[in-house]
Design a protein around this motif. Structure first.
Motif, PDB file in Angstrom:
ATOM      1  N   LYS A 275       0.821  -1.212   0.000  1.00 46.15           N
ATOM      2  CA  LYS A 275       0.000   0.000   0.000  1.00 46.15           C
ATOM      3  C   LYS A 275       0.856   1.265   0.000  1.00 46.15           C
ATOM      4  N   LEU A 276       2.093   1.141   0.471  1.00 45.40           N
ATOM      5  CA  LEU A 276       2.956   2.315   0.622  1.00 45.40           C
ATOM      6  C   LEU A 276       4.404   1.925   0.374  1.00 45.40           C
ATOM      7  N   LEU A 277       5.116   2.768  -0.374  1.00 50.59           N
ATOM      8  CA  LEU A 277       6.562   2.640  -0.548  1.00 50.59           C
ATOM      9  C   LEU A 277       7.233   3.806   0.172  1.00 50.59           C
ATOM     10  N   VAL A 278       8.267   3.504   0.933  1.00 53.54           N
ATOM     11  CA  VAL A 278       8.989   4.543   1.662  1.00 53.54           C
ATOM     12  C   VAL A 278      10.435   4.575   1.191  1.00 53.54           C
ATOM     13  N   ALA A 279      10.891   5.763   0.804  1.00 57.96           N
ATOM     14  CA  ALA A 279      12.288   5.959   0.414  1.00 57.96           C
ATOM     15  C   ALA A 279      13.110   6.284   1.654  1.00 57.96           C
ATOM     16  N   ALA A 280      13.990   5.353   2.014  1.00 60.34           N
ATOM     17  CA  ALA A 280      14.934   5.569   3.109  1.00 60.34           C
ATOM     18  C   ALA A 280      16.328   5.193   2.624  1.00 60.34           C
ATOM     19  N   ASP A 281      16.557   5.456   1.343  1.00 58.17           N
ATOM     20  CA  ASP A 281      17.792   5.017   0.682  1.00 58.17           C
ATOM     21  C   ASP A 281      18.788   6.140   0.468  1.00 58.17           C
ATOM     22  N   GLY A 282      18.719   7.177   1.297  1.00 55.39           N
ATOM     23  CA  GLY A 282      19.722   8.233   1.241  1.00 55.39           C
ATOM     24  C   GLY A 282      19.438   9.262   0.167  1.00 55.39           C
ATOM     25  N   SER A 283      20.415  10.131  -0.033  1.00 59.88           N
ATOM     26  CA  SER A 283      20.230  11.271  -0.927  1.00 59.88           C
ATOM     27  C   SER A 283      21.347  11.313  -1.972  1.00 59.88           C
ATOM     28  N   PRO A 284      20.956  11.427  -3.264  1.00 63.74           N
ATOM     29  CA  PRO A 284      19.589  11.425  -3.781  1.00 63.74           C
ATOM     30  C   PRO A 284      19.041  10.009  -3.836  1.00 63.74           C
ATOM     31  N   SER A 285      17.741   9.878  -3.594  1.00 64.12           N
ATOM     32  CA  SER A 285      17.093   8.579  -3.511  1.00 64.12           C
ATOM     33  C   SER A 285      16.761   8.036  -4.898  1.00 64.12           C
ATOM     34  N   LEU A 286      17.107   6.753  -5.133  1.00 62.18           N
ATOM     35  CA  LEU A 286      16.750   6.120  -6.398  1.00 62.18           C
ATOM     36  C   LEU A 286      15.236   5.946  -6.522  1.00 62.18           C
ATOM     37  N   LEU A 287      14.579   5.658  -5.397  1.00 67.57           N
ATOM     38  CA  LEU A 287      13.121   5.540  -5.433  1.00 67.57           C
ATOM     39  C   LEU A 287      12.495   6.874  -5.814  1.00 67.57           C
ATOM     40  N   ALA A 288      13.003   7.959  -5.224  1.00 67.70           N
ATOM     41  CA  ALA A 288      12.491   9.282  -5.574  1.00 67.70           C
ATOM     42  C   ALA A 288      12.725   9.583  -7.056  1.00 67.70           C
ATOM     43  N   LYS A 289      13.892   9.209  -7.561  1.00 69.30           N
ATOM     44  CA  LYS A 289      14.207   9.443  -8.975  1.00 69.30           C
ATOM     45  C   LYS A 289      13.212   8.727  -9.876  1.00 69.30           C
ATOM     46  N   HIS A 290      12.890   7.474  -9.555  1.00 73.55           N
ATOM     47  CA  HIS A 290      11.941   6.715 -10.371  1.00 73.55           C
ATOM     48  C   HIS A 290      10.540   7.320 -10.307  1.00 73.55           C
ATOM     49  N   CYS A 291      10.254   8.065  -9.247  1.00 73.86           N
ATOM     50  CA  CYS A 291       8.940   8.691  -9.090  1.00 73.86           C
ATOM     51  C   CYS A 291       8.946  10.159  -9.516  1.00 73.86           C
ATOM     52  N   LYS A 292      10.007  10.573 -10.235  1.00 69.39           N
ATOM     53  CA  LYS A 292      10.123  11.916 -10.800  1.00 69.39           C
ATOM     54  C   LYS A 292      10.163  13.008  -9.727  1.00 69.39           C
ATOM     55  N   ILE A 293      10.714  12.681  -8.558  1.00 65.90           N
ATOM     56  CA  ILE A 293      10.895  13.680  -7.507  1.00 65.90           C
ATOM     57  C   ILE A 293      12.289  14.274  -7.661  1.00 65.90           C
ATOM     58  N   ASN A 294      12.370  15.569  -7.766  1.00 60.46           N
ATOM     59  CA  ASN A 294      13.642  16.255  -7.982  1.00 60.46           C
ATOM     60  C   ASN A 294      14.205  16.785  -6.667  1.00 60.46           C
ATOM     61  N   TYR A 295      15.500  17.058  -6.689  1.00 61.90           N
ATOM     62  CA  TYR A 295      16.202  17.597  -5.524  1.00 61.90           C
ATOM     63  C   TYR A 295      16.777  18.973  -5.844  1.00 61.90           C
ATOM     64  N   ARG A 296      16.824  19.785  -4.815  1.00 61.91           N
ATOM     65  CA  ARG A 296      17.561  21.044  -4.885  1.00 61.91           C
ATOM     66  C   ARG A 296      18.823  20.914  -4.039  1.00 61.91           C
ATOM     67  N   ASN A 297      19.850  21.619  -4.444  1.00 55.20           N
ATOM     68  CA  ASN A 297      21.154  21.412  -3.821  1.00 55.20           C
ATOM     69  C   ASN A 297      21.843  22.749  -3.551  1.00 55.20           C
ATOM     70  N   LYS A 298      22.465  22.848  -2.385  1.00 57.63           N
ATOM     71  CA  LYS A 298      23.300  23.994  -2.044  1.00 57.63           C
ATOM     72  C   LYS A 298      24.665  23.466  -1.632  1.00 57.63           C
ATOM     73  N   ASN A 299      25.665  23.797  -2.401  1.00 53.18           N
ATOM     74  CA  ASN A 299      27.021  23.320  -2.126  1.00 53.18           C
ATOM     75  C   ASN A 299      27.690  24.273  -1.141  1.00 53.18           C
ATOM     76  N   TYR A 300      28.183  23.712  -0.034  1.00 57.43           N
ATOM     77  CA  TYR A 300      28.839  24.552   0.977  1.00 57.43           C
ATOM     78  C   TYR A 300      30.329  24.756   0.692  1.00 57.43           C
ATOM     79  N   ASP A 301      30.845  24.113  -0.341  1.00 56.58           N
ATOM     80  CA  ASP A 301      32.276  24.216  -0.662  1.00 56.58           C
ATOM     81  C   ASP A 301      33.133  23.856   0.548  1.00 56.58           C
ATOM     82  N   GLN A 302      32.699  22.833   1.267  1.00 54.00           N
ATOM     83  CA  GLN A 302      33.426  22.341   2.428  1.00 54.00           C
ATOM     84  C   GLN A 302      33.548  20.819   2.338  1.00 54.00           C
ATOM     85  N   ILE A 303      34.555  20.299   3.021  1.00 49.82           N
ATOM     86  CA  ILE A 303      34.646  18.861   3.245  1.00 49.82           C
ATOM     87  C   ILE A 303      34.684  18.620   4.750  1.00 49.82           C
ATOM     88  N   ALA A 304      34.205  17.455   5.160  1.00 45.64           N
ATOM     89  CA  ALA A 304      34.295  17.061   6.565  1.00 45.64           C
ATOM     90  C   ALA A 304      35.381  15.996   6.703  1.00 45.64           C
TER      91      ALA A 304
END
Length: 392
Positions: free
Chosen positions: A156-185
């Motif tokens: 009845k329900l699919l849940v995307a818990a596969d990280g970012s960007p999500s492959l499930l979201a991609k297959h469902c045409k869900i797009n992401y917005r991104n802000k690059n901090y120009d940093q590394i951890a």
């Protein structure tokens, strides 16, 4: 009723466990691990730790997970926030809030292994994988997911818990917005000459935020952010050079920093999905929003997503409603949006304020920390978010 979770990391496992516990197995859960357990162990790093807020630990206890996790966790009894070279600072202590600790630190691979053991005994849970999603079919009354290993699951329900960007979201045409901090951890375990005594440190340096989290014995988990422009130099440091630079930035609150474990490097950005729900699809955790590690909000926000979605699903099932209907998912979205948006704004604002060496901002943030330390209302608001006592 049955739901399917794509993603067998800590977020997906916690969601499956929460649904199983809160529904006593009435809601059937099928969880798809996208990484084999052998590969997870092979590539897991023993120096990646997460800080669980006090409120997060409370929720984990509620779903029967905290007793096992607690055996491997180290309590945070105080948090020291400071700006290197500045005069403003804030200190939070568990005694001030009449609680035994402000949070707990646990190694990620240990938490994942414990949750897997609990899931194997949880009612109504089946684990599949490893597999990669290759197709999603959203029908009026059901949703189907196809994996590259030939597995086909319908619920009845699919849940995307596969990280970012999500492959499930991609297959469902869900797009992401991104802000690059120009940093590394830079992530590592370090050993100090003085015991941490349950103290955690968040220090803002010209290089970027630096967090030291208490772990067992004299060890601390380090998260140190740097400008991406300096990454070649940083990656080239040997252990002695690394410790010298770290000592200079962190100071001597824990005595001499005498040893470092293997270092890992991760690019930092803010990524969030345009939609957190669509027809029979919900996104949680990093699949919904991936934050900068400043203030340690990432998994704590994800856990609030997880518990809220589990509660919404279980309540709908008890009332005889379709757990994947748009009406039910809209309740989840409405419930979570304020906390998600506020947490994103808070972490992004902290980066803009504390990753800038302009004199007016340096003065401003020191004044701000002094105000937080002196004004009860400001201090209480920040403390409640740090503790995870957030309306969800």
């Amino acid at each position: 009723m049955k739901m399917i979770i794509l993603g067998g990391g800590i977020t997906g496992r916690t969601l499956a466990l929460a649904v199983a516990a809160l529904s006593a197995g009435r809601v059937q859960v099928e969880i798809i691990d996208t990484v084999s357990e052998n590969n997870r162990q092979k590539y897991s790093t023993d120096n990646y730790a997460i800080a669980l807020a006090y409120g997060t630990c409370q929720q984990l206890e509620r779903i029967g997970a905290w007793k096992e996790l607690n055996s491997f966790a180290t309590p945070i009894e105080s948090i020291y926030v400071s700006d290197q070279g500045g005069y403003g600072s804030v200190v939070f202590r568990s005694l001030d809030y009449k609680i035994p600790y402000l949070g707990q630190v646990i190694q990620l691979h240990q938490a994942a292994a414990i949750l897997l053991r609990l899931l194997e005994k949880a009612p109504g849970v089946r684990i599949f994988g490893p597999g990669t999603v290759v197709g999603v079919i959203q029908e009026q009354d059901n949703a189907t997911i196809n994996l590259d290993n030939g597995t086909i699951l319908t619920g009845k329900l699919l849940v995307a818990a596969d990280g970012s960007p999500s492959l499930l979201a991609k297959h469902c045409k869900i797009n992401y917005r991104n802000k690059n901090y120009d940093q590394i951890a830079v992530i590592a375990n370090v050993i100090t000459s003085n015991a941490h005594q349950g103290k955690a440190f968040e220090r803002f340096t010209p290089d970027g935020p630096l967090a030291m989290l208490p772990m067992s014995k004299a060890g601390c988990a380090l998260v140190w952010c740097h400008s991406v422009n300096n990454q070649n130099e940083i990656r080239g440091w040997n252990d002695i050079e690394f410790l010298q630079h770290l000592q200079k930035m962190f100071g001597w609150r824990l005595g001499k920093i005498i040893k470092t474990g293997k270092r890992h490097y991760y690019p930092l950005n803010l990524r969030w999905a345009d939609q957190h729900i669509t027809h029979r699809i919900a996104l949680v955790g990093n699949a919904a929003q991936n934050l900068h590690p400043i203030a340690g909000q990432g998994f704590n926000l994800a856990l609030r997503d997880v518990i809220s979605l589990a509660e919404t699903i279980v309540q709908a099932e008890l009332q005889g409603h379709d757990i994947g209907s748009y009406k039910v998912l809209s309740c989840y979205k409405k419930r979570r949006a304020p906390d998600q948006q506020l947490t994103i704004r808070m972490t992004d604002g902290l980066i803009n304020l504390f990753a800038n060496s302009l004199t007016p901002l340096v003065i401003g943030r020191n004044v701000a920390m002094m105000a937080i330390d002196l004004l009860p209302t400001l201090r209480e608001n920040l403390a409640r978010r740090t503790l995870g006592w957030v309306q969800r």
